[in-house]
Scaffold this motif. Structure first.
Motif, PDB file in Angstrom:
ATOM      1  N   PHE A 102       2.423  -4.871 -11.036  1.00 63.51           N
ATOM      2  CA  PHE A 102       1.469  -3.876 -11.538  1.00 63.51           C
ATOM      3  C   PHE A 102       0.970  -3.033 -10.373  1.00 63.51           C
ATOM      4  CE2 PHE A 102      -1.117  -7.538 -10.416  1.00 63.51           C
ATOM      5  CZ  PHE A 102      -2.179  -6.983  -9.736  1.00 63.51           C
ATOM      6  N   GLU A 103       0.378  -1.907 -10.701  1.00 63.99           N
ATOM      7  CA  GLU A 103      -0.202  -0.978  -9.709  1.00 63.99           C
ATOM      8  C   GLU A 103      -1.676  -0.787 -10.018  1.00 63.99           C
ATOM      9  OE1 GLU A 103       1.941   2.648  -9.596  1.00 63.99           O
ATOM     10  OE2 GLU A 103       3.726   1.781  -8.627  1.00 63.99           O
ATOM     11  N   LEU A 104      -2.453  -0.552  -8.944  1.00 69.10           N
ATOM     12  CA  LEU A 104      -3.896  -0.390  -9.062  1.00 69.10           C
ATOM     13  C   LEU A 104      -4.332   0.744  -8.147  1.00 69.10           C
ATOM     14  CD1 LEU A 104      -6.671  -1.504 -10.097  1.00 69.10           C
ATOM     15  CD2 LEU A 104      -6.674  -2.963  -8.052  1.00 69.10           C
ATOM     16  N   ILE A 105      -5.156   1.645  -8.657  1.00 65.75           N
ATOM     17  CA  ILE A 105      -5.677   2.743  -7.830  1.00 65.75           C
ATOM     18  C   ILE A 105      -6.784   2.195  -6.930  1.00 65.75           C
ATOM     19  CG2 ILE A 105      -6.821   4.986  -7.839  1.00 65.75           C
ATOM     20  CD1 ILE A 105      -5.535   5.509 -10.565  1.00 65.75           C
ATOM     21  N   ALA A 106      -6.534   2.247  -5.635  1.00 63.16           N
ATOM     22  CA  ALA A 106      -7.484   1.683  -4.667  1.00 63.16           C
ATOM     23  C   ALA A 106      -8.261   2.766  -3.924  1.00 63.16           C
ATOM     24  CB  ALA A 106      -6.745   0.795  -3.672  1.00 63.16           C
ATOM     25  N   HIS A 107      -7.580   3.829  -3.486  1.00 59.75           N
ATOM     26  CA  HIS A 107      -8.207   4.887  -2.690  1.00 59.75           C
ATOM     27  C   HIS A 107      -7.733   6.249  -3.181  1.00 59.75           C
ATOM     28  CE1 HIS A 107      -9.690   1.932   0.267  1.00 59.75           C
ATOM     29  NE2 HIS A 107      -8.498   1.357   0.162  1.00 59.75           N
ATOM     30  N   ASN A 108      -8.495   7.264  -2.754  1.00 59.88           N
ATOM     31  CA  ASN A 108      -8.096   8.635  -3.082  1.00 59.88           C
ATOM     32  C   ASN A 108      -7.018   9.166  -2.122  1.00 59.88           C
ATOM     33  OD1 ASN A 108      -9.978   8.757  -5.204  1.00 59.88           O
ATOM     34  ND2 ASN A 108     -11.614   9.355  -3.787  1.00 59.88           N
TER      35      ASN A 108
ATOM     36  N   GLY B 133       0.835  -1.198   0.000  1.00 52.54           N
ATOM     37  CA  GLY B 133       0.000   0.000   0.000  1.00 52.54           C
ATOM     38  C   GLY B 133       0.867   1.244   0.000  1.00 52.54           C
ATOM     39  N   LEU B 134       0.586   2.166  -0.914  1.00 51.14           N
ATOM     40  CA  LEU B 134       1.423   3.349  -1.103  1.00 51.14           C
ATOM     41  C   LEU B 134       0.737   4.602  -0.572  1.00 51.14           C
ATOM     42  CD1 LEU B 134       2.650   2.591  -4.749  1.00 51.14           C
ATOM     43  CD2 LEU B 134       3.798   2.038  -2.595  1.00 51.14           C
TER      44      LEU B 134
ATOM     45  N   LYS C 261      -6.935 -10.149 -11.022  1.00 50.18           N
ATOM     46  CA  LYS C 261      -6.336 -10.596  -9.767  1.00 50.18           C
ATOM     47  C   LYS C 261      -7.006  -9.953  -8.552  1.00 50.18           C
ATOM     48  CE  LYS C 261      -1.800 -12.071 -11.266  1.00 50.18           C
ATOM     49  NZ  LYS C 261      -0.328 -11.969 -11.062  1.00 50.18           N
ATOM     50  N   LEU C 262      -7.380  -8.709  -8.630  1.00 47.94           N
ATOM     51  CA  LEU C 262      -8.030  -8.009  -7.518  1.00 47.94           C
ATOM     52  C   LEU C 262      -9.365  -7.471  -8.006  1.00 47.94           C
ATOM     53  CD1 LEU C 262      -5.074  -6.036  -5.879  1.00 47.94           C
ATOM     54  CD2 LEU C 262      -6.249  -8.039  -4.965  1.00 47.94           C
TER      55      LEU C 262
END
Length: 463
Positions: A251-257, A233-234, A294-295
C-alpha cells in the motif's frame, strides 16, 4: 491519550544541506508528543551527506572530505578523520561497533577502528579508482556490500579483508545508470537496490532478484522495519509499504508534500524527512491490516533546513537522570561565566635601557665625525673665503671713490672706472698668488722635504 514512548527516550539526528547537524527530542506537552530541538552544530564546511549512530557515537560525513565523531555522553566533538580525499558518500558502523566503514568520491573503502580512531584497512581501488557511492554492513559483521560509479556490486569478506565476489549491474537496464538504496534487511537474508522506477529485493541464497516492484515515482530511500518488510520513500512525497510475505498487501501513504529525502526506523518507530524540512515521527504496528493501522503519525515539526540524512539515538542507554544531569551541568557553566568578573591586570610600562658599551661606541663615532670633515665642509670654507675677498675689493673701491671726489668732477668721472678695473685686477692677482702658495705648501707636506735640502738642478726643474 497515553504517551506511546517515554519522555526523552529518543533523539532524532538530522544532517542538512546547510552544514548543520541538528538534534530533536520527543517531549510531552498537553499529553501529546512534541519534537523539540536539543542541539545544533555547524562543524562541517560543506553539506552533510551521511550520518551513522552506534550507542553513544555519532559519525557524520560531508562534502568537505572530513568525518566528525561525536561522543553523546559528554555531548561534544571528539575526533576529526581525514582519511579520505573526496566527498564522503556513506557511513555505517559494524553491528558490534568495533569499526566504522566509509566510502567516498576518491574511490576508497576504509575501515576505521573505533577504539583508537585509526585506519585499520584501506582499499584504494575498491571500484577501479571511481567513486564509491554506497556501503552497507551485514548484521553478522562478516560481510559488507559496496556500490560504485563503475556499476559493480562488490561483496567484501571483512574477516579476510578482501573481495569475495563481484556482480556486474551494467546489463540490468531496469536499475538505470546509477543504482541507489543499497540496504541490508534486519535478518541479513535480503538486500535492496533501486532504479528510476523500480525497487528490487535480492536474496543472498540465490544471489539474484527475489522480488521486483515497479513504482509510479522515483524511489529515494529505503528502510527495513522487519525481517521481511520495508518502507520506500518516493519522490512524490508518498511512502510505500513492501512485504515479502503473501499475507500482507502493498500500500501507499501520503506522508509529505515534497519528496521523502531520508528515513530511519528504530524499534517500533519510524522517522521520515522531506526536502521541505518537515520531520515526522510514526509508530509502526505490524499487526494492523490497513495503512492507517500500520503507520500512525505521532509528531511533526519543520527544521527550517533541507535534510539530507537522518538517524535515531537511543537515550535510554545513558540512564534516567541523563537529561537532568545535563541541565545541571549547563546551569553550573552559566553561573561560572557570570561570576567570572575579575578586573583585567593593569598594563605596565616597558623601559629599554642602553648598555655602557653602546654609549661609548656612539661617543667615539661622534668624535671621529668631528675630526674628519666631509667634502661639504671644505666647499663651505672655500665659499666663505671667496666672499671675504669680494668684500675687500668693495672696500677698496669705496676708498678710491672717496679720494677722487676731493678733486674735480671731470677727473672723477673719467678715473672712476679705471680705478675699479685696476683694483679688481690686483685682487685677482693676490688671490691667484695665495692659491698657488697653498698648493705648493701641500706638495711639500706630501713629499716631506724642503727646497734647501734639494740639489739646485732638481729645484730648478721643480720650479
Amino acid at each position: 491519550m497515553d504517551l506511546p514512548i517515554k519522555t526523552n527516550s529518543l533523539e532524532i539526528i538530522i544532517g542538512t544541506y546547510e552544514e548543520f547537524l541538528l538534534g530533536y527530542k520527543v517531549e510531552l506537552k498537553d499529553n501529546k508528543p512534541v519534537l523539540v530541538q536539543s542541539f545544533a552544530d555547524k562543524s562541517h564546511s560543506g553539506s552533510i551527506r551521511c550520518v551513522a549512530v552506534h550507542k553513544q557515537w555519532i559519525a557524520t560525513g560531508g562534502t568537505d572530505d572530513r568525518i566528525f565523531i561525536y561522543d553523546m555522553t559528554s555531548r561534544s566533538q571528539t575526533q576529526i578523520l581525514l582519511c579520505h580525499e573526496g566527498s564522503i558518500n556513506a557511513l555505517t558502523f559494524t553491528p558490534d561497533g568495533t569499526h566504522l566503514l566509509s566510502v567516498a568520491n576518491d574511490g576508497r573503502f576504509i575501515a576505521t577502528r573505533s577504539k583508537t580512531w585509526s585506519t585499520e584497512a584501506c582499499w584504494k581501488k575498491a571500484h577501479n579508482r571511481l567513486a564509491a557511492t554506497h556501503v552497507s554492513c551485514h548484521p553478522s559483521g562478516k560481510l559488507a556490500l559496496t556500490l560504485g560509479s563503475d556499476l559493480i556490486l562488490c561483496t567484501w569478506n571483512l574477516i579476510k579483508g578482501r573481495i569475495a565476489y563481484k556482480t556486474n549491474l551494467k546489463s540490468r537496464n531496469s536499475l538505470g545508470r546509477q543504482p541507489n538504496c543499497l540496504t541490508w534487511s534486519n535478518s541479513g537474508d535480503y538486500f535492496t537496490l533501486s532504479g528510476p522506477r523500480v525497487v528490487e529485493i535480492w536474496s543472498i541464497q540465490t544471489a539474484n532478484v527475489l522480488h521486483s516492484h515497479s513504482t509510479k515515482s522515483k524511489p529515494i530511500c529505503i528502510c527495513w522495519t522487519d525481517a521481511e518488510a520495508c518502507v520506500v520513500g518516493l519522490e512524490d512525497g508518498k511512502i510505500m509499504w513492501l512485504s515479502l510475505s503473501k499475507d500482507e498487501k502493498e500500500f501507499e501513504l501520503i506522508a509529505h508534500n515534497a519528496r521523502v529525502k531520508a528515513m530511519h526506523s528504530f524499534k517500533d518507530y519510524l522517522v521520515t524527512s522531506s526536502s521541505s524540512g518537515e520531520i515526522k515521527l510514526w509508530q509502526i504496528n505490524e499487526t494492523g491490516k490497513h495503512s492507517k493501522a500500520k503507520l500512525k503519525e505521532l509528531a511533526v515539526t519543520n527544521v527550517g533546513c533541507r535534510p539530507t540524512c537522518i538517524n535515531i539515538l537511543d537515550l535510554e542507554q545513558f540512564g534516567k537522570d541523563y537529561g537532568i544531569a545535563r541541565s545541571c551541568d549547563e546551569s553550573s557553566k552559566e553561573t561560572k561565566l557570570v561570576n567570572n568578573t575579575e578586573k583585567p591586570f593593569p598594563r605596565g610600562v616597558v623601559i629599554i635601557e642602553c648598555d655602557a658599551d653602546d654609549e661609548q661606541e656612539s661617543s667615539k663615532q661622534t668624535k671621529a665625525s668631528k675630526k674628519k670633515p666631509n667634502g661639504d665642509d671644505k666647499a663651505e670654507k672655500e665659499a666663505i673665503e671667496e666672499k671675504d675677498n669680494e668684500e675687500e675689493t668693495l672696500d677698496y673701491v669705496k676708498n678710491d671713490a672717496d679720494v677722487d671726489r676731493d678733486g674735480d668732477d671731470t677727473t672723477y668721472s673719467e678715473s672712476k672706472w679705471t680705478s675699479l678695473h685696476d683694483a679688481s685686477k690686483s685682487n685677482r692677482h693676490k688671490s691667484n698668488k695665495s692659491q698657488s702658495e697653498k698648493s705648493e705648501n701641500k706638495k711639500k707636506k706630501i713629499h716631506g722635504y724642503n727646497e734647501q735640502n734639494i740639489l739646485p738642478s732638481k729645484a730648478k726643474k721643480r720650479k
